[in-house]
Every structure is written in C-alpha cells, then in structure tokens.
Design a protein around this motif. Structure first.
Motif, PDB file in Angstrom:
ATOM      1  N   HIS A  28      33.908 -79.891  32.957  1.00  0.00           N
ATOM      2  CA  HIS A  28      33.086 -79.898  31.742  1.00  0.00           C
ATOM      3  C   HIS A  28      33.592 -81.013  30.830  1.00  0.00           C
ATOM      4  CE1 HIS A  28      32.015 -75.852  33.056  1.00  0.00           C
ATOM      5  NE2 HIS A  28      31.084 -75.810  32.114  1.00  0.00           N
ATOM      6  N   SER A  29      32.697 -81.605  30.063  1.00  0.00           N
ATOM      7  CA  SER A  29      33.114 -82.561  29.043  1.00  0.00           C
ATOM      8  C   SER A  29      33.599 -81.785  27.819  1.00  0.00           C
ATOM      9  CB  SER A  29      31.944 -83.473  28.658  1.00  0.00           C
ATOM     10  OG  SER A  29      30.939 -82.729  27.998  1.00  0.00           O
ATOM     11  N   CYS A  30      34.369 -82.447  26.972  1.00  0.00           N
ATOM     12  CA  CYS A  30      34.819 -81.812  25.726  1.00  0.00           C
ATOM     13  C   CYS A  30      33.619 -81.393  24.895  1.00  0.00           C
ATOM     14  CB  CYS A  30      35.691 -82.775  24.929  1.00  0.00           C
ATOM     15  SG  CYS A  30      37.284 -83.123  25.668  1.00  0.00           S
ATOM     16  N   HIS A  31      32.634 -82.257  24.840  1.00  0.00           N
ATOM     17  CA  HIS A  31      31.418 -81.995  24.082  1.00  0.00           C
ATOM     18  C   HIS A  31      30.719 -80.728  24.579  1.00  0.00           C
ATOM     19  CE1 HIS A  31      27.723 -82.953  21.889  1.00  0.00           C
ATOM     20  NE2 HIS A  31      27.056 -82.766  23.008  1.00  0.00           N
ATOM     21  N   GLU A  32      30.625 -80.607  25.876  1.00  0.00           N
ATOM     22  CA  GLU A  32      29.967 -79.458  26.497  1.00  0.00           C
ATOM     23  C   GLU A  32      30.751 -78.164  26.222  1.00  0.00           C
ATOM     24  OE1 GLU A  32      27.896 -78.882  30.844  1.00  0.00           O
ATOM     25  OE2 GLU A  32      29.809 -79.924  30.759  1.00  0.00           O
ATOM     26  N   LEU A  33      32.077 -78.226  26.350  1.00  0.00           N
ATOM     27  CA  LEU A  33      32.909 -77.055  26.068  1.00  0.00           C
ATOM     28  C   LEU A  33      32.762 -76.624  24.612  1.00  0.00           C
ATOM     29  CD1 LEU A  33      36.195 -77.958  27.981  1.00  0.00           C
ATOM     30  CD2 LEU A  33      34.624 -76.076  28.514  1.00  0.00           C
ATOM     31  N   LEU A  34      32.784 -77.599  23.720  1.00  0.00           N
ATOM     32  CA  LEU A  34      32.660 -77.288  22.295  1.00  0.00           C
ATOM     33  C   LEU A  34      31.325 -76.621  21.997  1.00  0.00           C
ATOM     34  CD1 LEU A  34      34.021 -77.466  19.536  1.00  0.00           C
ATOM     35  CD2 LEU A  34      32.965 -79.704  19.244  1.00  0.00           C
ATOM     36  N   GLU A  62      37.843 -86.083  30.795  1.00  0.00           N
ATOM     37  CA  GLU A  62      36.544 -86.726  30.612  1.00  0.00           C
ATOM     38  C   GLU A  62      36.224 -87.632  31.804  1.00  0.00           C
ATOM     39  OE1 GLU A  62      34.728 -86.333  26.845  1.00  0.00           O
ATOM     40  OE2 GLU A  62      35.420 -84.774  28.192  1.00  0.00           O
ATOM     41  N   LEU A  63      37.241 -88.298  32.346  1.00  0.00           N
ATOM     42  CA  LEU A  63      37.020 -89.184  33.492  1.00  0.00           C
ATOM     43  C   LEU A  63      36.612 -88.391  34.731  1.00  0.00           C
ATOM     44  CD1 LEU A  63      36.996 -91.989  34.730  1.00  0.00           C
ATOM     45  CD2 LEU A  63      39.449 -91.740  35.181  1.00  0.00           C
ATOM     46  N   GLU A  67      33.122 -88.821  36.717  1.00  0.00           N
ATOM     47  CA  GLU A  67      33.072 -89.082  38.161  1.00  0.00           C
ATOM     48  C   GLU A  67      32.227 -88.035  38.883  1.00  0.00           C
ATOM     49  OE1 GLU A  67      37.478 -91.184  38.610  1.00  0.00           O
ATOM     50  OE2 GLU A  67      37.260 -89.017  38.909  1.00  0.00           O
ATOM     51  N   MET A  68      32.362 -86.780  38.476  1.00  0.00           N
ATOM     52  CA  MET A  68      31.582 -85.708  39.085  1.00  0.00           C
ATOM     53  C   MET A  68      30.081 -85.923  38.843  1.00  0.00           C
ATOM     54  SD  MET A  68      31.087 -81.709  38.027  1.00  0.00           S
ATOM     55  CE  MET A  68      30.357 -82.291  36.513  1.00  0.00           C
ATOM     56  N   ILE A  69      29.738 -86.276  37.623  1.00  0.00           N
ATOM     57  CA  ILE A  69      28.330 -86.500  37.277  1.00  0.00           C
ATOM     58  C   ILE A  69      27.782 -87.690  38.065  1.00  0.00           C
ATOM     59  CG2 ILE A  69      26.767 -87.239  35.422  1.00  0.00           C
ATOM     60  CD1 ILE A  69      27.476 -84.267  35.289  1.00  0.00           C
ATOM     61  N   VAL A  70      28.542 -88.762  38.166  1.00  0.00           N
ATOM     62  CA  VAL A  70      28.080 -89.945  38.912  1.00  0.00           C
ATOM     63  C   VAL A  70      27.808 -89.568  40.359  1.00  0.00           C
ATOM     64  CG1 VAL A  70      28.731 -92.238  39.771  1.00  0.00           C
ATOM     65  CG2 VAL A  70      29.167 -91.632  37.385  1.00  0.00           C
ATOM     66  N   ARG A  71      28.769 -88.908  41.013  1.00  0.00           N
ATOM     67  CA  ARG A  71      28.581 -88.510  42.422  1.00  0.00           C
ATOM     68  C   ARG A  71      27.356 -87.599  42.583  1.00  0.00           C
ATOM     69  NH1 ARG A  71      34.103 -87.840  42.092  1.00  0.00           N
ATOM     70  NH2 ARG A  71      33.865 -85.598  41.801  1.00  0.00           N
ATOM     71  N   GLU A  86      22.915 -90.003  30.486  1.00  0.00           N
ATOM     72  CA  GLU A  86      23.374 -88.612  30.503  1.00  0.00           C
ATOM     73  C   GLU A  86      24.830 -88.501  30.062  1.00  0.00           C
ATOM     74  OE1 GLU A  86      23.948 -84.826  33.518  1.00  0.00           O
ATOM     75  OE2 GLU A  86      22.723 -86.507  34.189  1.00  0.00           O
ATOM     76  N   LEU A  87      25.667 -89.399  30.555  1.00  0.00           N
ATOM     77  CA  LEU A  87      27.074 -89.350  30.175  1.00  0.00           C
ATOM     78  C   LEU A  87      27.260 -89.668  28.690  1.00  0.00           C
ATOM     79  CD1 LEU A  87      28.659 -90.981  33.347  1.00  0.00           C
ATOM     80  CD2 LEU A  87      28.872 -88.596  32.610  1.00  0.00           C
ATOM     81  N   SER A  88      26.469 -90.576  28.162  1.00  0.00           N
ATOM     82  CA  SER A  88      26.537 -90.889  26.733  1.00  0.00           C
ATOM     83  C   SER A  88      26.151 -89.683  25.890  1.00  0.00           C
ATOM     84  CB  SER A  88      25.630 -92.059  26.394  1.00  0.00           C
ATOM     85  OG  SER A  88      26.099 -93.229  27.004  1.00  0.00           O
ATOM     86  N   GLN A  89      25.178 -88.922  26.355  1.00  0.00           N
ATOM     87  CA  GLN A  89      24.764 -87.717  25.629  1.00  0.00           C
ATOM     88  C   GLN A  89      25.866 -86.664  25.590  1.00  0.00           C
ATOM     89  OE1 GLN A  89      21.141 -86.442  27.487  1.00  0.00           O
ATOM     90  NE2 GLN A  89      19.973 -88.170  26.708  1.00  0.00           N
ATOM     91  N   HIS A  90      26.800 -86.739  26.535  1.00  0.00           N
ATOM     92  CA  HIS A  90      27.935 -85.812  26.555  1.00  0.00           C
ATOM     93  C   HIS A  90      29.151 -86.415  25.857  1.00  0.00           C
ATOM     94  CE1 HIS A  90      26.643 -82.368  29.011  1.00  0.00           C
ATOM     95  NE2 HIS A  90      25.750 -83.230  29.446  1.00  0.00           N
TER      96      HIS A  90
END
Length: 155
Positions: A28-34, A62-63, A67-71, A86-90
């Motif tokens: 999860h991204s920090c943004h998503e967890l928050l 975050e990295l 990487e998970m999202i890209v794959r 999508e990654l920028s939105q997170h």
C-alpha cells in the motif's frame, strides 16, 4: 475529573494492527493507508506518525508499491501515461515513479502492438474512422502518440 480513558494508546495499537493487516495483504502507498485509516475514524496525525514508523522500518515502501503497480498494470496492457497518472494520484514521488518504470525495462512499443492485436486482431483498419477509434482506444489505455504511430509502422 476526566472519566473517559485516554484513547491515544488504544488507538495507536489499533492503527498499528490495521496497518499490519493491510500490508500483509499487499503493498500500500502511504497515501492509501492514510485514507483507509482516517476513514475508520482514527486521528490523522497519529496515523501519519504510525505510517512513518512503518516506512522508516522498511515495512512499508513507496518504491515497492510503485513497482507492484507497474508490474500489475503492464500485465493488464496499460500504457506508461496511465501508470504514471495512477501513481501520481497515490502521491508517489516522480523520481520513484521513474525508478519503478525503468527497472522493469518495458518495451512500450511492443506492448502497444500486443494490446492492439489482442483487441483488434492483425487486420488493418478498413477506413479512417476505424483507425481513429483504434487510436482513441490506445490513448485511453495510456499509450503515447509516438507509441501508437510506432505500432502502425511495425505492423
């Protein structure tokens, strides 16, 4: 006299438990967890502190999330533009997005051809309108104009 117990300690433990539970399922991204934690009604500042602790301990990364999202998105036939968006939105830092994408060594032109052939087959467009429809589809999938042009010339 305060008859209500201080919930900060209990909340802190619950936040830690929730973060652990979320991260055990997937990155999860920090943004998503928050977002998830504040939706449960936890204090935003306390959540940010706990997330930062998980990040510092490299339990949350975050990295790794990027990487998970890209794959995942490449496997679904998504182009670079939509992945970056999508990654920028997170709230993933642009430099981490660049690293995650370049590490994968993706041939975007070949991916565009693969996506187009899966959707439209190997037959060329019969007219200008159909070609425009195909171009819009590829743009919607996140491929650049250059990749769409390269796709047409490589067929």
């Amino acid at each position: 006299m305060n008859i209500l117990p201080d919930m900060t300690d209990n909340d802190s433990k619950n936040i830690k438990y929730s973060i652990t539970k979320y991260l055990s399922m997937r990155e999860h991204s920090c943004h998503e967890l928050l977002q998830k934690l504040t939706a449960k009604g936890y204090n935003k500042v306390l959540c940010e502190e706990r997330i930062a602790q998980f990040n510092e301990a490299d339990i949350q990364s975050e990295l790794r999330y990027a990487e998970m999202i890209v794959r995942s998105r490449v496997a679904k036939g998504k182009g670079e533009k939509i992945i970056r968006s999508e990654l920028s939105q997170h709230a993933i830092a642009p430099e981490l997005i660049d690293i995650a994408i370049t590490e994968q060594e993706i041939d975007w032109d070949a991916l565009a051809i693969q996506v187009a052939e899966k959707k439209f087959g190997r037959k060329p467009a019969k007219d200008w309108q159909e070609q425009q429809k195909r171009n819009r589809f590829m743009q919607y999938r996140g491929f650049s104009h250059e990749q769409i042009r390269a796709m047409k010339s490589m067929r």
